[in-house]
Design a protein around this motif. Sequence first.
Motif, PDB file in Angstrom:
ATOM      1  N   LEU A  33      -0.876   6.833 -10.903  1.00 53.63           N
ATOM      2  CA  LEU A  33      -0.324   7.723  -9.881  1.00 53.63           C
ATOM      3  C   LEU A  33      -0.304   7.059  -8.511  1.00 53.63           C
ATOM      4  O   LEU A  33       0.639   7.227  -7.735  1.00 53.63           O
ATOM      5  N   LEU A  34      -1.356   6.291  -8.217  1.00 54.95           N
ATOM      6  CA  LEU A  34      -1.475   5.670  -6.895  1.00 54.95           C
ATOM      7  C   LEU A  34      -0.527   4.480  -6.716  1.00 54.95           C
ATOM      8  O   LEU A  34      -0.389   3.969  -5.603  1.00 54.95           O
ATOM      9  N   LYS A  35       0.111   4.057  -7.802  1.00 54.98           N
ATOM     10  CA  LYS A  35       1.108   2.978  -7.704  1.00 54.98           C
ATOM     11  C   LYS A  35       2.495   3.523  -7.363  1.00 54.98           C
ATOM     12  O   LYS A  35       3.400   2.752  -7.019  1.00 54.98           O
ATOM     13  N   ASP A  36       2.678   4.850  -7.482  1.00 55.16           N
ATOM     14  CA  ASP A  36       3.974   5.446  -7.138  1.00 55.16           C
ATOM     15  C   ASP A  36       4.261   5.258  -5.656  1.00 55.16           C
ATOM     16  O   ASP A  36       3.350   5.285  -4.825  1.00 55.16           O
ATOM     17  N   ASN A  37       5.526   5.061  -5.330  1.00 57.28           N
ATOM     18  CA  ASN A  37       5.923   4.969  -3.927  1.00 57.28           C
ATOM     19  C   ASN A  37       7.300   5.627  -3.785  1.00 57.28           C
ATOM     20  O   ASN A  37       8.286   5.065  -4.248  1.00 57.28           O
ATOM     21  N   PRO A  38       7.378   6.831  -3.209  1.00 58.18           N
ATOM     22  CA  PRO A  38       6.289   7.548  -2.554  1.00 58.18           C
ATOM     23  C   PRO A  38       5.331   8.193  -3.562  1.00 58.18           C
ATOM     24  O   PRO A  38       5.696   8.413  -4.723  1.00 58.18           O
ATOM     25  N   LEU A  39       4.124   8.470  -3.092  1.00 57.66           N
ATOM     26  CA  LEU A  39       3.130   9.144  -3.916  1.00 57.66           C
ATOM     27  C   LEU A  39       3.580  10.571  -4.196  1.00 57.66           C
ATOM     28  O   LEU A  39       4.151  11.237  -3.329  1.00 57.66           O
ATOM     29  N   ASP A  40       3.318  11.041  -5.397  1.00 55.95           N
ATOM     30  CA  ASP A  40       3.680  12.405  -5.781  1.00 55.95           C
ATOM     31  C   ASP A  40       2.490  13.315  -5.467  1.00 55.95           C
ATOM     32  O   ASP A  40       1.486  13.318  -6.183  1.00 55.95           O
ATOM     33  N   LEU A  41       2.582  14.081  -4.385  1.00 54.15           N
ATOM     34  CA  LEU A  41       1.455  14.902  -3.933  1.00 54.15           C
ATOM     35  C   LEU A  41       1.104  15.984  -4.946  1.00 54.15           C
ATOM     36  O   LEU A  41      -0.069  16.324  -5.111  1.00 54.15           O
ATOM     37  N   MET A  94     -14.443   5.460  -5.859  1.00 53.18           N
ATOM     38  CA  MET A  94     -13.744   4.360  -5.204  1.00 53.18           C
ATOM     39  C   MET A  94     -12.369   4.785  -4.658  1.00 53.18           C
ATOM     40  O   MET A  94     -11.808   4.126  -3.779  1.00 53.18           O
ATOM     41  N   TYR A  95     -11.815   5.883  -5.174  1.00 51.27           N
ATOM     42  CA  TYR A  95     -10.503   6.348  -4.732  1.00 51.27           C
ATOM     43  C   TYR A  95     -10.565   7.665  -3.961  1.00 51.27           C
ATOM     44  O   TYR A  95      -9.550   8.107  -3.407  1.00 51.27           O
TER      45      TYR A  95
END
Length: 294
Positions: free
Chosen positions: A31-39, A54-55
């Motif tokens: 999920l954190l690799k998405d750009n833009p992030l999907d809230l 860590m996240y």
Amino acid sequence: MADDPQRNFRSAYYEKVGFRGVEEKKSLEILLKDNPLDLEKLSTFSQRFPLPSMYRIHVWKVLLGILPPHSDSHALVGGYRKEQYEDIVEALEVMRYINTSTPSTHIYLRMFQLENQVLPRCSETSPPDEENEDFLSISRAMEEIVDDRVDCYWLIKCFISQFHTKFGDSMPHLPKSLEHYLSQEEPRLLNHLKVCGVLAQLPYGLWFRRCFAGCLPESSLQRVWDKVISGSCKILVFVALEILLSYKIILMGISRPDGMVKFLSNIPQENTDAIVTKAIDLWHKYCGNPVHAV
């Protein structure tokens, strides 16, 4: 997240051999690799699973709007946040509201007041009122979770602002919700609390307005705040419920309201992780699991 038999098998296997949460951590990293992030997906993940430490701060900053969904802008926006923080601190120093001996939590309070245009005159500063004490309690807890002062201030500010904006209208109803779920889980305890006349005196401010800051140690508290920041204030009701259930025997042995309030305002700290885990289970039991494909 859609149910996947293969995924469920892998999760069960990982938990059996001591790697609980491995699959969830991998899902979050995707999920954190998405750009833009999907809230929406990040919120759903945070509702369903505990955030890996860590996240955690990064996800909180995104969900609270401190960082934008577009990852390639994070460094730039982070720089702006730092500059704004330093400008506000400098302004307060020039106006002599703060100095080198001012506690950091009081600095955050003055910064928050200045940004919200409610900064009192220097000549009118007085001891913190109830609302300010709520802010300071959350600030003290956040300081234990977050090392960086800039991040700490922005997280405090946006957490409190979002909480009041999203859940301000719901707050007066939380005590009634607690009473309802307690009637489902342990009617005898509810009756005892009513007979003792303590229901209206329970430490709701400590529990609900402060989101358990000052009540739970930060290691347990951050798991509750995962759920609040990702969109649920109802989790607070179930944490309060589980506290009552966990200390049912002790509470049943107390008849004086002041004794009960004193105990609940200073609960033992050794089994709070178990309390939060059971509270989250109860929350899912009554409110269900949010579902969203990742």
